[in-house]
Design an enzyme around this catalytic site. Structure first.
Site, PDB file in Angstrom:
ATOM      1  N   HIS A   1     -11.197  -5.255   7.973  1.00 15.36           N
ATOM      2  CA  HIS A   1     -12.182  -5.232   6.790  1.00 15.36           C
ATOM      3  C   HIS A   1     -13.264  -4.219   7.193  1.00 15.36           C
ATOM      4  O   HIS A   1     -14.228  -4.282   6.232  1.00 15.36           O
ATOM      5  CB  HIS A   1     -12.575  -6.418   6.455  1.00 15.36           C
ATOM      6  CG  HIS A   1     -11.506  -7.413   5.889  1.00 15.36           C
ATOM      7  ND1 HIS A   1     -10.496  -7.901   6.466  1.00 15.36           N
ATOM      8  CD2 HIS A   1     -11.197  -7.526   4.449  1.00 15.36           C
ATOM      9  CE1 HIS A   1      -9.642  -8.672   5.836  1.00 15.36           C
ATOM     10  NE2 HIS A   1     -10.096  -8.536   4.550  1.00 15.36           N
TER      11      HIS A   1
ATOM     12  N   GLU B   1       0.964  -1.131  -0.136  1.00 21.01           N
ATOM     13  CA  GLU B   1       0.008   0.115  -0.021  1.00 21.01           C
ATOM     14  C   GLU B   1       0.874   1.354  -0.114  1.00 21.01           C
ATOM     15  O   GLU B   1       0.422   2.095  -0.598  1.00 21.01           O
ATOM     16  CB  GLU B   1      -0.946   0.043   1.233  1.00 21.01           C
ATOM     17  CG  GLU B   1      -2.045  -0.902   0.995  1.00 21.01           C
ATOM     18  CD  GLU B   1      -1.759  -2.352   1.374  1.00 21.01           C
ATOM     19  OE1 GLU B   1      -0.738  -2.423   1.757  1.00 21.01           O
ATOM     20  OE2 GLU B   1      -2.693  -3.141   1.114  1.00 21.01           O
TER      21      GLU B   1
END
Lengths: 334, 373
Positions: A129, A60
């Protein structure tokens, strides 16, 4: 006008932005051949090629850091972070680079980067999540933070985010991805994104954003049955904060409840409550009340229904500002 | 046995040769691989390198002096790394884009950045002193290694838009431990992006020796990412120049990203706030003083029969001029106005910040007594 899901609306916004400006490139994990784990980028690689819809290595910080380099080169990158909880490896690049390069370069280098983050809970996922990290970014000067709640706004605000010369952290309410509505495409309004009164009322102002707005609408209907009129405001832009729209409403109702999934401490609700108090002190009939997630790590999915602000907790928050209930602390409302 | 060995790594150890064209005594060593890259480097060009390095060293020592006198808040000296910076940057094309760290003053200066613009940042009057798009060099990066990803991303952009430039990411030995530098090499390799990573291994990351960052030679790591790598004696300006040209040629030919490790030494402190006597020996400094890049080139010019005194005096004159002008510019540099606090935070209007600026300026006006300032 055509009926479409939020996923398709976002997909159409990306497609339209790419047609409109050839410098728009998409970067992210699994966004190309697969079309993204939520299919938001479905078919775009086929249409625009692998150099504009770029499947990236699983890193990321690398994705955001290379987006910075692309922006230096004159591109307008749109980054997808696969899930909210995976934003943190990129935190340095977002906070120290993306947010600050325009300032650092004295306006000579623009960072027109959009970072799309599917966020929030309620989808039964494991850890990492379901998070709501918006406050970190609202706190960071140099970033703008958008959180659309509706299918129409998902299209319009994503177009606005991409067109913006500032970096925008774009939070997508993933548990509403499959909602559908009739939407208009093709138009990108100029100017700053403002909050929107999506339902007018007289008794209590209820402010939310992203996935909670859907629940606020349900709350308004339920309250109506009891003869209570809620004014619902969809914040839309978390930074800048459209305090004018919020204050106008609170001056009318004298009472405010603020709702979000993130925990209360130093969250958006804390900032909104403070600003409303500063602007509307003489109008307030009760201290602002927050109905939020708890100050805990996001819980396992079998517990999330207790954590997320639901209809009953929001209505209890409304009762508290109406002085019909004293149980603010019991609902996580402060 | 200590947990971390502080044993110095042998310059010659590792799987790659350490390229050198000038011995410490200035004698020219032939190199079948590198000689073709410097056929145009004649006496005049060598003399230019000498002048560049002399001026750069003076700029650096002047900056340290200005910091000691309170004119700069901080300075990160490059003393000892003149050859690594001048030799490499002089091999780039003007339109190649460079992403430097906070110690690449020589790279920026050689790109046309004025010394006072460089120092203005360290004086604290501005967050950056130049327009990156005018000189094709980004703002100096302080977060260790972040700029390697920017270089990789810029190179991806070159590939996407069909440019012929190369992007360069400069960083030090400490940065090679950062995730961002490693991710940058992954991205560069994945997209075969035209980027050159130029690592100045100056042996020390503040107090930490390079042996704490790596138990292999740094250049050896690049192979694991699929990058072509070179290691070069970073105090040999001729070899640095040749190796950088070879690496740039490799990248520009579309053969993939590359990595250069220039083995050099930070003769000064990490910054003016550092005290290197706490962690390294005078004996070690002495051994590196003997490898001084300016002395080495001077001896080489002597060995060529050049009029070295002429070149040295030319270098000193240029250094004197730069130092005097720099001192004048810095000591008379005005402090910024408070409006500069708010400028350029956003590219587009931001009402809340505009309001904060307005309110604060009004507050400041309340102190105006009407007397001339």
């Amino acid at each position: 006008m055509s009926r479409t899901t939020m996923i398709k609306a976002l997909n159409t916004a990306l497609r339209d932005a790419m047609v409109h400006d050839e410098k728009v490139v998409l970067l992210g994990e699994d966004i190309g051949t697969l079309g993204g784990v939520f299919r938001v980028t479905s078919e775009l690689k086929k249409e625009f090629g692998a150099q504009r819809v770029v499947d990236t290595p699983l890193a990321e910080s690398g994705i955001v850091g290379t987006a910075v380099g692309l922006a230096y080169r004159g591109f307008r990158p749109v980054v997808e972070i696969q899930f909210d909880g995976f934003t943190y490896p990129a935190f340095d690049q977002l906070v120290s680079q993306v947010a600050k390069l325009h300032y650092r370069s004295r306006g000579r280098v623009k960072m027109p980067i959009t970072v799309r983050i599917p966020y929030g809970g309620g989808i039964g996922s494991p850890e990492h999540h379901s998070e709501s990290p918006e406050a970190y970014f609202a706190h960071t000067a140099g970033l703008r933070v958008f959180a659309p709640s509706s299918v129409q706004d998902s299209y319009t605000m994503l177009r606005q985010a991409i067109a913006c010369d500032d970096p925008v952290i774009f939070f997508e309410p993933k548990r509403r991805y499959h909602e559908s509505a009739e939407i208009t495409t093709g138009q990108v309004p100029e100017g700053v994104v403002k909050a929107q009164v999506i339902r007018s009322g007289d008794d209590v102002t209820v402010i939310g954003y992203g996935p909670t707005v859907y629940t606020l609408n349900e709350a308004a209907l339920a309250a109506e049955d009891e003869g209570i009129s809620l004014e619902i405001i969809d914040l839309r832009s978390l930074d800048p904060l459209d305090i004018e729209t919020l204050a106008d409403s609170v001056k009318h109702t004298g009472k405010v409840v603020i709702v979000h999934e993130a925990g209360p401490t130093a969250g958006l609700g804390a900032e909104i409550a403070t600003q409303i108090t500063e602007h509307c002190f003489d109008y307030l009939e009760h201290a602002p009340v927050r109905v939020t997630g708890f100050d805990i790590p996001y819980p396992p999915s079998r517990l999330e229904k207790f954590h997320l602000p639901d209809l009953d907790r929001i209505l209890t928050g409304v009762d508290v500002v109406l002085r019909r209930s004293e149980s603010a602390h019991q609902v996580g409302a402060r | 046995m200590p947990i971390v060995s502080t044993q110095r790594m042998d310059l010659e150890a590792g799987s790659l040769p350490t390229h050198r064209l000038l011995t410490v005594n200035g004698e020219r060593e032939p190199s079948e691989e590198l000689d073709p890259y410097i056929t145009d480097v004649d006496e005049a060009k060598l003399a230019d390198f000498l002048r560049d390095m002399m001026v750069l060293r003076r700029m650096d020592t002047e900056a340290t002096a200005l910091q000691r006198q309170g004119e700069l808040g901080l300075w990160a000296p490059l003393l000892g790394q003149e050859a690594a910076q001048i030799g490499s940057v002089r091999a780039t094309r003007e339109d190649d884009f460079i992403f430097p760290s906070y110690r690449e003053h020589g790279v920026a200066w050689a790109r046309g950045v004025k010394a006072e613009d460089l120092l203005s940042v360290w004086r604290g009057v501005t967050p950056s002193g130049w327009d990156p798009n005018e000189v094709n060099i980004a703002c100096q990066q302080i977060v260790i290694g972040s700029q390697a990803l920017h270089a990789a991303g810029y190179a991806m952009g070159i590939k996407f838009d069909g440019g012929t430039q190369i992007s360069l990411g400069y960083f030090g030995d400490g940065a090679t431990s950062q995730g961002d530098v490693n991710e940058a090499m992954v991205f560069a390799a994945s997209y075969q992006a035209p980027v050159l990573f130029f690592c100045q291994n100056n042996q020390w990351a503040i107090s930490e020796p390079v042996s704490l960052q790596a138990r292999t030679q740094l250049a050896d790591r690049a192979a694991g990412f699929g990058l072509k790598a070179w290691r070069v004696d970073g105090n040999d300006v001729l070899a640095v120049h040749a190796v950088t040209r070879a690496a740039l040629e490799h990248v520009r030919a579309g053969q993939g990203p590359a990595f250069v490790e220039a083995v050099t030494y930070r003769m000064g402190p990490h910054t003016t706030a550092d005290d290197p006597t706490r962690y390294r020996s005078e004996q070690e400094l002495e051994s590196w003083r003997a490898k001084d890049p300016i002395d080495r080139l001077t001896k080489h010019l002597e060995s060529l029969g050049a009029d070295v005194q002429k070149y040295l005096s030319r270098g000193e004159t240029a250094a004197d001029e730069l130092a005097a002008a720099l001192r004048q510019a810095i000591t008379t540099m005005p402090d910024p106005q408070p409006t500069a606090l708010f400028a350029h935070v956003y590219a587009e209007p931001h009402e809340a910040l505009a309001q904060a600026e307005h309110d604060y300026l009004q507050y400041l006006e309340g102190f105006d007594t009407g007397e001339s300032k």
